[in-house]
Design an enzyme around this catalytic site. Structure first.
Site, mmCIF file in Angstrom:
data_model
loop_
_atom_site.group_PDB
_atom_site.id
_atom_site.type_symbol
_atom_site.label_atom_id
_atom_site.label_comp_id
_atom_site.label_asym_id
_atom_site.label_seq_id
_atom_site.Cartn_x
_atom_site.Cartn_y
_atom_site.Cartn_z
ATOM 1 C CG HIS A 490 -1.771 1.291 1.334
ATOM 2 N ND1 HIS A 490 -2.994 1.178 1.270
ATOM 3 C CD2 HIS A 490 -1.547 2.522 1.834
ATOM 4 C CE1 HIS A 490 -3.627 2.361 1.252
ATOM 5 N NE2 HIS A 490 -2.544 3.026 1.559
ATOM 6 C CD GLU A 491 1.735 3.868 3.688
ATOM 7 O OE1 GLU A 491 2.299 4.831 3.052
ATOM 8 O OE2 GLU A 491 0.782 3.542 4.038
ATOM 9 C CG HIS A 494 0.607 6.521 -0.700
ATOM 10 N ND1 HIS A 494 -0.509 7.064 -1.211
ATOM 11 C CD2 HIS A 494 0.299 5.559 0.710
ATOM 12 C CE1 HIS A 494 -1.705 6.899 -0.380
ATOM 13 N NE2 HIS A 494 -1.396 6.183 0.568
#
Length: 697
Positions: A490-491, A494
């Site tokens: 998920h990160e 980003h």
């Protein structure tokens, strides 16, 4: 029409041509990479980065003062422009250049507080950030600058859509700070803000300072693992001391076999900080006053204005529609949970405190998943290389480590990101993954330098991914729990989002996106953690990494993801509705409201007597007030993107590049609903989300 044989021949010819082209590009990229590597060896800093590493405490504070002085100089020049002489060159351009140039310097002062091993440097970083924040807060209230920008924005003619949007954002920021109000009303706004800030911090401080605990005997904690019991402090009477903190409460609610213990623990946890009820009531009253002063009907409309959801009414419609569509499935889930409890405990009433325990029990019965064993298949380095491979294949990116880069700790790594086709340098990112004392405790991404394109000068993005993972010890590789794998993916989403942003202004770059939109790309990428082909790329048994997790385990993980999720979603919607109602309605009875909503949303499931969730609901107090819906909003539309565009071919680079160019590249330069609609070919929908849960039992 072409025959099937002719089509195959054409496809093969295209594939061969493509392979030859890739080979040519690979040689070109290798030469470019070698040249870049030689340059980096000389300077040991990433090319195109203005981020400063390893400054001393005094250097950090001097840089902060320099940032403030330069900012004041530019704002003074803009303020001096006559209103009839405003132009892009003397109004917008100076502010855009200032932001682009100063953001990496500002972050150079701010990020050491998260990662430095030196307490002195962390303190200097916090002080520098305080000084800079105070200065920019003052800048946001400069009426002289506001008048000049407002005069420019009013012109409108001959401006590009992105310049217009930039000017509108500047005006909006000033006006949300009261610049369109009279001086007396502005003073009132400042008083309200100060009171709101003080009460918000008091609410959080009350929660943090709450030291209440329960004392429980060994037999009352039946079912808890030995490791957990060993981690607990013991009182003089040999009872276990249970702190009312989530890291101790959650395992008990999930694992304890004693129903009376689960009930007493849930009661104590839900009654924390009863003094906070009056704090939240006062907070909400002040927020409504602030919103009305700025021309809004209520605080929810103020908070949601200019976000993707746009209005409180739209949020209510969204939450009610999701909740209603989940009712049948949630009813089935609840019936199964109640039946299991009846078989084990006779006619004892099923309560909301029983949900975590029985959901876990049923999922264990239905799904053969050993998460302890699963962890052995996720060595950190293998997971990371798999994530790189997936993002390379999907988005046309190449990741090269700069081996001798200047970093702040020996565990930190720096990577350059190149376009796989053109070899263009797109940006850099640091990985600071391993646990150490004094470091920020959560996994997150920090934008160190935002991309921009001003006066034909390209500034590339630089990001930092921070985590607290366990490092390899004594030859044993660092292994990730599956939840950590999902979180890391998920990160890293980003990071990719930050690097691929091609917005013209730094203001629209990096992660400075609509809060209802910024999580969507990363939530989309979480899907690759549940698909068999991608799971096998990021997994391998730690003693033999050539052996990824098997097909049955992949299928079990996919079923586990949404198994018994309807009731949990209903519970989340309950809190979102509570948050939305108190911030859109005056003089609400918060205790009565929560009881009413609990019965309505949770299918008549009774709430424990005496609970007061409003007193221990920090999201409604600070940070997410009136916007608790946003995480669910993002998840719903991420599911729509995946189901519509990626699910049938998760490695289709045409789709991945389309997503990169249409969604990631746009940043905040376009309306997020327009961005998603352009990519999907229609407005985003909740239907795919509902279908994904339809067969989750």
């Amino acid at each position: 029409m072409e025959s099937e044989g002719k089509k195959r021949e054409t496809r093969n010819r295209i594939a061969l041509t493509g392979a030859a082209a890739v080979a040519t590009v690979a040689v070109t990229c290798a030469i470019a990479a070698l040249s870049a590597h030689i340059r980096n060896r000389r300077r040991k800093v990433p090319s195109g980065s203005s981020v400063r590493i390893n400054m001393s405490s005094s250097e950090i504070l001097r840089l902060a003062d320099h940032i403030i002085a330069k900012s004041k100089e530019v704002h003074d020049k803009v303020a001096a422009v006559p209103l009839d002489k405003v132009s892009y060159a003397n109004t917008i351009l100076p502010l855009a250049e200032l932001e682009a140039h100063q953001f990496p310097l500002l972050q150079s002062c701010a990020f050491p507080k998260l990662v430095s091993v030196s307490e002195d440097i962390r303190k200097a970083s916090m002080e520098a950030e305080r000084r800079i924040d105070a200065h920019f807060s003052a800048c946001s209230k400069r009426e002289d600058v506001y008048r000049v920008i407002k005069a420019f924005a009013a012109r409108g003619d001959g401006l590009s859509s992105e310049v217009k949007r930039f000017a509108q954002y500047l005006v909006q920021d000033f006006e949300r700070n009261g610049m369109s109000l009279t001086s007396s009303k502005r003073e009132e706004l400042e008083r309200l803000r100060a009171q709101i800030d003080e009460l918000s911090m008091r609410y959080i401080r009350n929660l943090n300072d709450d030291s209440k605990f329960l004392l429980l005997r060994d037999e009352e904690l039946l079912g808890l693992p030995t490791e957990f019991l060993k981690s607990l402090e013991k009182a003089d009477n040999a009872k276990f001391k249970i702190l009312l903190r989530s890291h101790q409460i959650s395992p008990i609610l999930e694992l304890c076999k004693v129903g009376s213990t689960r009930k007493s623990v849930a009661m104590a946890y839900g009654k924390r900080c009863e003094v906070n009820l009056s704090v939240l009531e006062k907070l909400v009253q002040l927020r409504h006053k602030l919103a009305r002063l700025l021309g809004y009907m209520n605080y929810a409309d103020y908070a949601i204005d200019h976000r993707m959801a746009n209005s409180s009414a739209k949020v209510f419609e969204f939450l009610e529609k999701i909740s209603g569509s989940l009712t049948d499935l949630a009813s089935k889930e609840l019936s199964l949970l109640m039946e299991m409890k009846r078989k084990e405990g006779g006619e004892i009433q099923f309560g909301s405190e029983d949900m975590p325990y029985y959901v876990k029990r049923i999922k264990e019965q239905q799904l053969d998943l050993d998460f302890g064993l699963l962890k052995h298949y996720f060595p950190i380095n293998l997971v990371l290389s798999g994530i790189f491979k997936i993002c390379q294949d999907l988005f046309g990116l190449r990741f090269d480590e700069i081996l001798d880069a200047e970093v702040w700790h020996q565990d930190v790594k720096l990577f350059s990101v190149f376009d796989l086709g053109t070899c263009e340098l797109m940006g850099h990112f640091y990985l600071d993954l391993y646990t150490r004392e004094g470091k920020y405790g959560h996994t997150c991404v920090v934008a160190l330098q935002n991309g921009s394109w001003i006066n034909n000068i390209r500034q590339i993005p630089v990001a930092l991914l921070i985590s607290q993972l366990q490092k390899e010890v004594d030859g044993s590789p660092g292994l990730l729990r599956f939840s950590e794998v999902v979180n890391l993916f998920h990160e890293f989403g980003h990071v990719v989002q930050h690097i691929c942003n091609r917005a013209r202004f730094a203001r629209f770059s990096g992660l400075r996106l609509d809060s209802d939109f910024v999580e969507i790309p990363s939530l989309l990428l979480e899907n690759w953690c549940y698909e068999s082909d991608s799971l096998k790329l990021i997994s391998g048994f730690y003693q033999d990494i050539t052996k990824p997790i098997d097909d049955e385990m992949c299928r079990s993980l996919k079923r586990w993801r949404f198994s018994f999720s309807a009731l949990k979603l209903k519970q989340e919607i309950l809190y979102c509705l509570f948050d939305q109602i108190i911030h859109s309605t005056e003089n609400v009875d918060m205790v009565g409201l929560f009881k009413h909503l609990h019965s309505k949303v949770m299918l008549g499931l009774p709430m424990l007597d005496g609970l007061n969730p409003a007193s221990c609901f920090p999201n409604a107090a600070i940070g997410f007030e009136a916007t608790c819906y946003s995480r669910l909003w993002s998840e719903v539309f991420a599911v729509d993107l995946f189901a519509t565009k990626f699910r049938d071919d998760i490695f289709n680079q045409n789709t991945g590049m389309h997503f990169r160019n249409k969604v990631l590249a746009a940043g905040a330069a376009k309306d997020p609903l327009e961005i998603l609609s352009d990519f999907l070919g229609r407005e985003p929908s909740i239907q795919a989300f509902l279908e994904s849960r339809a067969h989750s039992i």
